[in-house]
Write an enzyme that holds these catalytic residues in place. Structure first.
Site, PDB file in Angstrom:
ATOM      1  N   TRP A 353     -21.863  35.428 -22.055  1.00  0.00           N
ATOM      2  CA  TRP A 353     -21.171  36.433 -21.153  1.00  0.00           C
ATOM      3  C   TRP A 353     -20.922  35.672 -19.658  1.00  0.00           C
ATOM      4  CZ3 TRP A 353     -23.562  39.154 -16.811  1.00  0.00           C
ATOM      5  CH2 TRP A 353     -24.643  38.574 -16.435  1.00  0.00           C
ATOM      6  N   GLU A 482     -33.648  39.145 -17.859  1.00  0.00           N
ATOM      7  CA  GLU A 482     -34.304  38.738 -19.067  1.00  0.00           C
ATOM      8  C   GLU A 482     -35.785  38.629 -19.073  1.00  0.00           C
ATOM      9  OE1 GLU A 482     -32.192  35.187 -20.588  1.00  0.00           O
ATOM     10  OE2 GLU A 482     -30.389  36.385 -21.300  1.00  0.00           O
ATOM     11  N   LYS A 587     -35.379  38.131 -12.836  1.00  0.00           N
ATOM     12  CA  LYS A 587     -34.714  36.782 -13.305  1.00  0.00           C
ATOM     13  C   LYS A 587     -33.610  36.643 -12.534  1.00  0.00           C
ATOM     14  CE  LYS A 587     -33.508  33.863 -16.964  1.00  0.00           C
ATOM     15  NZ  LYS A 587     -33.144  33.674 -18.170  1.00  0.00           N
TER      16      LYS A 587
HETATM   17  C1  BGC Z   1     -29.534  33.681 -18.253  1.00  0.00           C
HETATM   18  C2  BGC Z   1     -28.262  34.425 -18.925  1.00  0.00           C
HETATM   19  C3  BGC Z   1     -27.356  33.543 -19.371  1.00  0.00           C
HETATM   20  C4  BGC Z   1     -27.627  32.154 -19.984  1.00  0.00           C
HETATM   21  C5  BGC Z   1     -26.693  30.810 -20.313  1.00  0.00           C
HETATM   22  C6  BGC Z   1     -29.730  32.388 -19.298  1.00  0.00           C
HETATM   23  O1  BGC Z   1     -30.951  31.582 -18.277  1.00  0.00           O
HETATM   24  O2  BGC Z   1     -30.322  34.564 -18.004  1.00  0.00           O
HETATM   25  O3  BGC Z   1     -27.701  35.462 -18.047  1.00  0.00           O
HETATM   26  O4  BGC Z   1     -26.214  33.792 -20.274  1.00  0.00           O
HETATM   27  O5  BGC Z   1     -28.907  31.548 -19.419  1.00  0.00           O
HETATM   28  O6  BGC Z   1     -26.229  30.518 -19.056  1.00  0.00           O
END
Ligand code: BGC
Length: 751
Positions: A353, A482, A587
């Site tokens: 995303w 996350e 986060k």
């Molecule tokens: C982030 C995500 C992101 C992914 C790839 C993760 O650490 O929390 O939002 O899509 O990294 O960049």
């Protein structure tokens, strides 16, 4: 913070070689041309620690999901970009002894990546017994001919005695990935001769597509061909010569790389490879380089950013734009922007995303609209995969994947794949963002309306109705934060679901009769969507006047990040996962991410209350977090904070801020500096078809300026201690707003 390169406005250079920093150097000197890319690993074998990597866009392999307790619906594999056949390999023998900088004695080391033209140069003087030899390497991946890689090596004898030089140049399919498919070899050789190698990825149990790639090498050299060695997995040619004192030998290796992504059969692929090799063989090195440099010059002409009074910031900004350009420039609508681009294996090189949320806003400003349109088309073309993802969850409509190469979800953590569904809303938002910025409705009224309709169908099935509350709710999700999983009523997700339904209904009123027929949204379906819009539950706390991240958030032990002992940061490297999940620490922007998206839709009080509440609990442990917070802080006139966040994102990789640049660059976060400067410091917005600015100058800087593409114009915005200046570089006059005042842009305007 670890700085291993000098601070220069256009270059990433060092005179030092530290074996312990080799992987960092390799990440930071990566090259790419949107079609393929490579880390800055050495041409010759290096027996010390290194992470060699050459990646071809869209060429991937599935890595089996391994879990103890399998549950229905778990994604079966994690798709990973794989190491391509190593086509830059060239080994050097000096009087019969192999060059290896891990063991050899050498001086005068120089390594320089020129951001202006994407050429990587390396030189050193090596002493082997009585021989003293200078090596100069130059390499680029042509942006004029995407299939072409060029390496040039000059070898000069600095010793009195004659020196025998041998160059063994290879195409080597014997490669592995470090981060996936442990110890597996992916490539099966289909054709091999002295100057070409065609290999196909192995069959796999998941039925994902196999890829064939072909490499053909051509040489221009002052040395003599003395041997060739065609093996099972590697083919090589040896060139030799004797050099007297001060004599120079030169060798150029030009490799054409083609794949089955562009050709249907192996025969077609081989004949295309031969044709392209013949085409470039008639051109000199200078001609090939000039064609490549001219395109780089056009790119910088259109979108350079200048910062005066702060070379560190200047270098960070250009380095980031360079990283984006080397990863994606919209030439191929089947490709996208992986979080590490072509600079490492982590995140699999797939689409996240990140593209819609962080890359689209930047590409809109720095390139022509077609580039962003291609990013939108990418999702449209993957609708079939998105239907399958929704069906896997027992739901209607389309669920775009969290991670993918072909539309099918290919990440393997359930809390991300099943639950991090806000991405569907972010993908819908990108369609709106493109339309709002460009004024071009042709996408949203055609392909876009299909994407929106299918996403809306998903949301309408994914919500449930709470009879007790007489409201629609979405349970069991993960927001962008996350550091919490399986939460109920994540405000971000509920807001985006409601907004998507609203926007889709608006668009359905505008589409042509034919398109409406094709979309086939019944009145009953529309009424249901309207009901969800009217009765969507959006958690809100009246006392705090904040949108609540999710139902349980306010019951947590709400402590600021400043309460965490410094030696326990970052928490993801110090705390157990369950401690993180129980904590209040965020986060990356979650509520604030949506407030950033719709920044003009919220009142200053709403923005202030939410920022003041959430930011102190945010650890920004995703590199994507800082830019969004910089813009929000700038909007609230928290200028110092806006600058702090800018600094965090703009030199993230150059300063190895998160201590993980060894794995590759954070390509999708490289958008952050531009977002923070343009939308934050310059306050650029597009609202009701009008472009507006509210600029301020960070105290440390003398000035900054950037070029921006907007509706057929190129505009240069400069901000210095005297004020702001707006210049129309090309295109028709334009009415804009500066600090709320209407201004017509027909040449240079000063505020
Ligand atoms: C982030 C995500 C992101 C992914 C790839 C993760 O650490 O929390 O939002 O899509 O990294 O960049």
């Amino acid at each position: 913070m670890k700085r291993i390169f000098e601070v220069q406005p256009w270059n990433v250079s060092t005179h030092e070689f530290k074996p312990e920093d080799k992987r960092l150097q390799e990440s930071m000197t990566s090259l790419g041309n949107g079609y393929m890319g490579m880390r800055g690993f050495f041409d010759e074998d290096y027996s010390g620690d290194s992470l060699p990597g050459i990646y071809i866009g869209g060429v991937w392999y599935p890595d089996k999901t391994r879990v103890g307790w399998w549950k229905n619906g778990y994604p079966k594999y994690f798709g990973k970009v794989i190491n391509a056949v190593n086509f830059i390999k060239m080994n050097f023998m000096i009087n019969g002894s192999k060059l290896d900088l891990a063991n050899d004695e050498f001086t005068d080391f120089d390594l320089d990546l020129n951001l202006k033209n994407g050429v990587l140069v390396r030189s050193f003087v090596v002493t082997k017994g009585a021989a003293k030899v200078q090596f100069n390497f130059e390499r680029f991946l042509s942006v004029a001919q995407k299939e072409l890689s060029v390496q040039k090596v000059d070898i000069k004898n600095l010793s009195d005695a004659e020196v025998k030089i041998e160059v063994i140049s290879a195409l080597d399919s014997n490669v592995k990935n470090e981060d996936a498919n442990y110890d597996e070899h992916f490539w099966e050789v289909r054709h091999i001769d002295e100057d070409s190698l065609v290999a196909e990825t192995k069959a796999n149990d998941f039925g994902t597509p196999r890829f064939t790639s072909g490499m053909q090498a051509g040489y221009v050299t002052s040395l003599e061909k003395t041997d060739e060695n065609v093996g099972d997995t590697e083919t090589s040619i040896t060139f030799s010569g004797k050099l007297n004192k001060d004599e120079v030998a030169t060798i150029e290796k030009r490799v054409i790389v083609v794949t089955s992504r562009d050709y249907d059969s192996q025969d077609e692929l081989i004949s295309a490879m031969n044709d392209l090799s013949a085409k470039i063989s008639s051109q000199s090195y200078d001609e090939l380089l000039t064609a490549h440099e001219n395109i780089w010059a056009e790119r910088w002409e259109q979108s350079d950013v200048k910062i005066e009074g702060d070379t560190e910031a200047q270098q960070g900004m250009r380095f980031n734009l360079f990283g984006l350009f080397t990863t994606y420039y919209g030439d191929d609508a089947r490709l996208n922007i992986g979080p590490k681009g072509f600079t490492g294996e982590k995140y699999g090189g797939a689409t996240y995303w990140d593209t819609e949320a962080f890359a689209v806003p930047v590409y809109l400003g720095i390139t022509k609209p077609e580039v962003t349109r291609n990013l939108l088309m990418y999702r449209y073309k993957q609708l079939d995969g998105a239907y399958i993802n929704a069906q896997e969850q027992g739901l209607k409509g389309a669920l775009f994947p969290m991670v993918t190469f072909n539309g099918i979800e290919c990440h393997n953590e359930w809390e991300i794949t099943f639950e991090e569904i806000h991405r569907n809303g972010d993908i819908a938002f990108a369609i709106y963002n493109y339309t709002r910025y460009t004024g071009d409705k042709s996408y949203v009224l055609n392909e876009g309306s299909k994407v929106l309709t299918e996403i809306s169908r998903f949301w309408a099935d994914r919500v449930h109705f709470s009879k007790r509350n007489n409201q629609y709710m979405i349970h069991g999700v993960t927001g962008p934060d996350e550091y919490e999983n399986n939460v109920d009523n994540n405000w971000n997700t509920n807001y985006l679901a409601q907004w998507t339904l609203k926007y889709t209904l608006e668009i359905l009123k505008e589409v042509s009769a034919d398109q409406a027929k094709a979309l086939n949204v019944s009145d009953e379906e529309k009424a249901k969507w309207q009901d969800i819009i009217d009765k969507m539950y959006l958690p809100y706390d009246k006392d705090l006047d904040i949108f609540v991240q999710h139902d349980g958030f306010l019951d947590k032990d709400l402590e600021p990040v400043s309460a965490i002992p410094k030696d326990q940061l970052p928490i993801n490297q110090h705390w157990s996962w369950d401690k993180i999940l129980r904590s209040p620490y965020i986060k990356q922007g979650d509520v604030l991410q949506v407030m950033y998206d719709f920044i003009d839709e919220f009142t200053p009080e709403q923005k202030k209350h939410n920022f003041d509440f959430y930011e102190p609990m945010t650890v920004h442990e995703s590199s994507l977090s800082a830019a969004i917070h910089s813009v929000m802080a700038a909007d609230l006139h928290y200028e110092k904070k806006a600058v702090e966040f800018y600094e965090r994102t703009a030199r993230l990789d150059l300063d190895n801020y998160n201590n993980d640049t060894v794995d590759g660059l954070h390509i999708t976060s490289m958008t952050g500096g531009w977002i923070a400067m343009v939308q934050g410091f310059a306050g650029m917005r597009v609202h009701n078809d009008t472009l507006s600015y509210k600029p301020f100058l960070p105290k440390k800087w003398d000035s900054y300026s950037f070029r921006q593409v907007f509706r057929g114009r190129v505009i240069e915005v400069s901000v210095d201690k005297q004020g702001s200046h707006f210049e129309l570089i090309s295109g028709d006059p334009l009415d804009i707003l500066v600090d709320g005042k209407p201004t017509t842009l027909d040449s240079l305007q000063t505020n």
